[in-house]
Design a protein around this motif. Structure first.
Motif, PDB file in Angstrom:
ATOM      1  N   GLN A 146       9.130 -65.737 -60.715  1.00 43.71           N
ATOM      2  CA  GLN A 146       9.573 -66.919 -59.985  1.00 43.71           C
ATOM      3  C   GLN A 146       8.570 -68.066 -60.108  1.00 43.71           C
ATOM      4  OE1 GLN A 146      12.664 -66.448 -58.222  1.00 43.71           O
ATOM      5  NE2 GLN A 146      12.688 -68.682 -58.397  1.00 43.71           N
ATOM      6  N   ASP A 197      12.811 -62.320 -55.975  1.00 45.27           N
ATOM      7  CA  ASP A 197      12.986 -62.810 -57.337  1.00 45.27           C
ATOM      8  C   ASP A 197      14.412 -63.316 -57.561  1.00 45.27           C
ATOM      9  OD1 ASP A 197      12.601 -63.336 -59.990  1.00 45.27           O
ATOM     10  OD2 ASP A 197      11.865 -61.335 -60.518  1.00 45.27           O
ATOM     11  N   SER A 199      14.899 -65.459 -60.130  1.00 42.60           N
ATOM     12  CA  SER A 199      14.888 -65.968 -61.499  1.00 42.60           C
ATOM     13  C   SER A 199      15.983 -65.339 -62.359  1.00 42.60           C
ATOM     14  CB  SER A 199      13.516 -65.740 -62.137  1.00 42.60           C
ATOM     15  OG  SER A 199      13.206 -64.359 -62.219  1.00 42.60           O
TER      16      SER A 199
END
Length: 374
Positions: A146, A197, A199
Motif C-alpha cells: 500500500q 491492503d 492495493s
C-alpha cells in the motif's frame, strides 16, 4: 517466515466509529484551541472505554479502534523518516464520492525510527490496557504494498528518482523499514499484526481494467512487486508472531472504490503471500464468488467478511450460515472464520451507522461463530 498455526479467535478487522467527544477534540486541536497533551488525554480515555467495550463484547483480540489516526494508512506512512505529508490537489475517486486529498510523498530515504514513529507509543498504551486480561492487543498497519502504491501515485512518482537510483533500492528500503517496524511492535509485546491492503483491488475491477490506465496496470507485472514487498517485509520474523492481512475494495464513508471477484489475484496473493490468515471482503455481490478460495495455499486460513460494516442493517443469520457452508466447498470449514468485511471507520469520517449498530453487528458475528464453530 514460519507460519504459526494459532486460533483465529473472535476479532474485529480494526477501526471503530470515533465518539463525538474525540471528534470534537481533534477539531479543537486542528483549530489550535487545545494542545497535543490535551488531545492525547481525550484519545486515551476514548481508547480505554473502547477496549473495555471490546472485552465486554467477548473479543479475543482488541484494537485501539485506530482512534489516533485520520486515515487507516497515511498516518502510519507519515511516521517513517523520508515520507512527507502533502495535499495532492484531488482525492481518490470512490464509487459515489471523492476522498480528502492527503497523500504521502518521498522526501528522502525511507527509514523506520522507533523513537520518532508515534505508532510504537500508541501500541504500548493499548498493550497496557490488555495486561491482566484475557484479551490480546492486535496492531493494524497498512501493508508495504500500500505504501508503494501511494508513492507511485501520479505525480508522487516524480519524487522517487530524486532519492533512488533504482527501483530495487526503493523496494529494499520499504521492506527494511517495515521489517524494523514489525520487530519494534514485537519488542513491545505485539504477537498479532495485521497488514491492511487495498492495493490488490486495482486488479479486480473490470471497469478500471478496461481503461488505458487499467490495461497498462494489469500488464505491468506490479502484482509481483506487491508480493515481493509484502513477503520481504515479513520474512525472518519470530515464530510466535502471527502476521495476517486484510484485503478489501475500499472503505470511505460507507463508499467503495472497486468491484470484482478475487480471481485475478488468487494465483499471486492467495497462493504465495506468506501470511497466516486472510481477512477478505465478501459482504456483497461486488466481491464475486468463493471459487478463488481454492487457491489459498498450505494451511493458511480465511476470515470471511460476510457482515457489512458499511450500514447498520443486520444481515439474515441463516443467509450468512448458508454462505459459510458454500465457502467450505473450496476451503475446509476448520480453515474458515467470520468477521465484518472491514472496519467501521477506515477514516475518521466513519461509516453511516451508529455506535449501537456497530456493536450489534459484532454481537451477530460472535453468535454465528459460536453456532458454526462451537
Amino acid at each position: 517466515m514460519t507460519i504459526t498455526k494459532q486460533k483465529i479467535g473472535f476479532q474485529h478487522v480494526g477501526s471503530f466509529l470515533r465518539p463525538a467527544v474525540l471528534k470534537q477534540a481533534r477539531q479543537d486541536f486542528t483549530d489550535k484551541k487545545i494542545d497535543q497533551t490535551a488531545l492525547t488525554t481525550v484519545e486515551n480515555e476514548a481508547i480505554r472505554d473502547l477496549v473495555n467495550k471490546e472485552i465486554d463484547a467477548g473479543l479475543d483480540y482488541v484494537t485501539d479502534g485506530e482512534f489516533r489516526r485520520s486515515y487507516w494508512h497515511l498516518d502510519f506512512f507519515w511516521g517513517f523518516e523520508g515520507i512527507d505529508h502533502i495535499h495532492y490537489g484531488e482525492g481518490y475517486n470512490f464509487a459515489h464520492e471523492e476522498t480528502r486529498d492527503d497523500t504521502a510523498i518521498l522526501s528522502g530515504k525511507i527509514k523506520f525510527n522507533a523513537q520518532s514513529h508515534p505508532f510504537i507509543q500508541h501500541f504500548k498504551f493499548l498493550k497496557s490496557l490488555t495486561d491482566g486480561t484475557e484479551a490480546e492487543p492486535k496492531q493494524t498497519i497498512p501493508a508495504p504494498a500500500q505504501l508503494y502504491i501511494e508513492l507511485v501515485r501520479g505525480t508522487n512518482a516524480d519524487k522517487i528518482k530524486e532519492f533512488y537510483d533504482t527501483d530495487e533500492e526503493l523496494f529494499e528500503d520499504i521492506e527494511t523499514a517495515y521489517h524494523d517496524a514489525i520487530l519494534a511492535f514485537y519488542d513491545e509485546g505485539a504477537r498479532v499484526i495485521q497488514l491492511d491492503d487495498c492495493s490488490w483491488g486495482l486488479f479486480l475491477d473490470d471497469k478500471f481494467l478496461a481503461t488505458p490506465d487499467g490495461k497498462a496496470y494489469a500488464e505491468s507485472g506490479i502484482q509481483d512487486i506487491l508480493l515481493k514487498l509484502n513477503n520481504g517485509a515479513i520474512k525472518d520474523l519470530p515464530d510466535d508472531l502471527t502476521i495476517n492481512t486484510h484485503v478489501c475494495r475500499g472503505n470511505y464513508h460507507s463508499d467503495f472504490a472497486f468491484a470484482g471477484g478475487y480471481g485475478p489475484v488468487a494465483d499471486t496473493l492467495f497462493a504465495h503471500e506468506n501470511v497466516s490468515t486472510y481477512f477478505l471482503e465478501y459482504d456483497s455481490s461486488r466481491a464475486g464468488n468463493f471459487e478463488p478460495l481454492a487457491k489459498v495455499s498450505g494451511d493458511k486460513n480465511v476470515v470471511l467478511g460476510l457482515i457489512t460494516s458499511k450500514d447498520g442493517k443486520l444481515e439474515d443469520r441463516q443467509v450468512i450460515i448458508d454462505r459459510i457452508k458454500e465457502a467450505s466447498q473450496y476451503l475446509p470449514l476448520d480453515r474458515l472464520w467470520l468477521s465484518t468485511q472491514c472496519g467501521f471507520a477506515s477514516t475518521e469520517e466513519g461509516n453511516t451507522l451508529s455506535e449501537n449498530q456497530e456493536w450489534d453487528k459484532l454481537k451477530l458475528v460472535k453468535s454465528i461463530i459460536d453456532e458454526v464453530w462451537g
